[in-house]
Write a protein that holds these residues in place. Structure first.
Motif, mmCIF file in Angstrom:
data_model
loop_
_atom_site.group_PDB
_atom_site.id
_atom_site.type_symbol
_atom_site.label_atom_id
_atom_site.label_comp_id
_atom_site.label_asym_id
_atom_site.label_seq_id
_atom_site.Cartn_x
_atom_site.Cartn_y
_atom_site.Cartn_z
ATOM 1 N N THR A 22 0.887 -1.274 0.169
ATOM 2 C CA THR A 22 0.128 0.115 0.145
ATOM 3 C C THR A 22 0.919 1.292 -0.007
ATOM 4 O O THR A 22 0.457 2.507 0.204
ATOM 5 C CB THR A 22 -0.862 0.122 1.276
ATOM 6 N N GLU A 23 2.219 1.256 -0.398
ATOM 7 C CA GLU A 23 3.216 2.191 -0.461
ATOM 8 C C GLU A 23 3.280 3.193 0.769
ATOM 9 O O GLU A 23 3.305 4.263 0.834
ATOM 10 C CB GLU A 23 2.853 3.103 -1.645
ATOM 11 N N ASN A 24 2.963 2.577 2.031
ATOM 12 C CA ASN A 24 2.972 2.972 3.374
ATOM 13 C C ASN A 24 2.116 4.158 3.523
ATOM 14 O O ASN A 24 2.495 5.151 4.259
ATOM 15 C CB ASN A 24 4.448 3.311 3.718
ATOM 16 N N ARG A 25 1.025 4.383 2.699
ATOM 17 C CA ARG A 25 0.048 5.311 2.574
ATOM 18 C C ARG A 25 -0.819 5.258 4.107
ATOM 19 O O ARG A 25 -1.385 6.232 4.267
ATOM 20 C CB ARG A 25 -0.949 5.284 1.672
#
Length: 142
Positions: free
Chosen positions: A30-33
């Motif tokens: 989650t791309e560190n979102r």
């Protein structure tokens, strides 16, 4: 190759390895979102002793709150505490940036209560436990 070992009660290091690995994997996907999942509680306290007698626990992750447990002792029921707990959970969820709350409840518990509060059923598992249904509900927060 790894060996599969049954643990009737998970060892803390086993749980940590699974949870930490999954959190790291999910963060990468989650791309560190989203922040790391966190657990919150809204405790019902006995005013005389200060002891917890019930309340609500929830996990917050991926812009949603999941109400994990909700319990009100028999002697405190029918006083509006369930509605107050859920209203406070919704407030906390909004404050934490959540866009919705989801939960599950059994047919012998309170599906009607949650529906009255605006939760919509999005799934059900029949005959779990045998003779009953497990209901899954969600509410979008505005």
């Amino acid at each position: 190759m790894a060996e599969i070992v049954f643990e009737a009660e998970p060892h803390p290091d086993t749980r940590a390895a699974i949870l930490d690995g999954l959190i790291a994997y999910n963060a990468a996907q989650t791309e560190n979102r989203f922040g790391a999942p966190r657990t919150i509680a809204l405790a019902l306290k006995d005013p005389e002793t200060g002891a917890s007698v019930g309340g609500l626990t929830a996990r917050v992750s991926y812009s949603r709150m999941f109400v994990e447990l909700l319990f009100i002792p028999e002697h405190l029921r029918d006083q509006g505490l369930g509605e107050k707990l859920m209203a406070e959970a919704e407030k906390v969820a909004k404050d934490l940036g959540c866009i919705g709350i989801w939960l599950d409840t059994f047919s012998f518990q309170a599906p009607g209560f949650y529906k009255k509060l605006g939760y919509a059923e999005f799934g059900a598992l029949t005959d779990y436990p045998p003779g009953f249904t497990r209901h899954f509900l969600h509410k979008t927060l505005s």
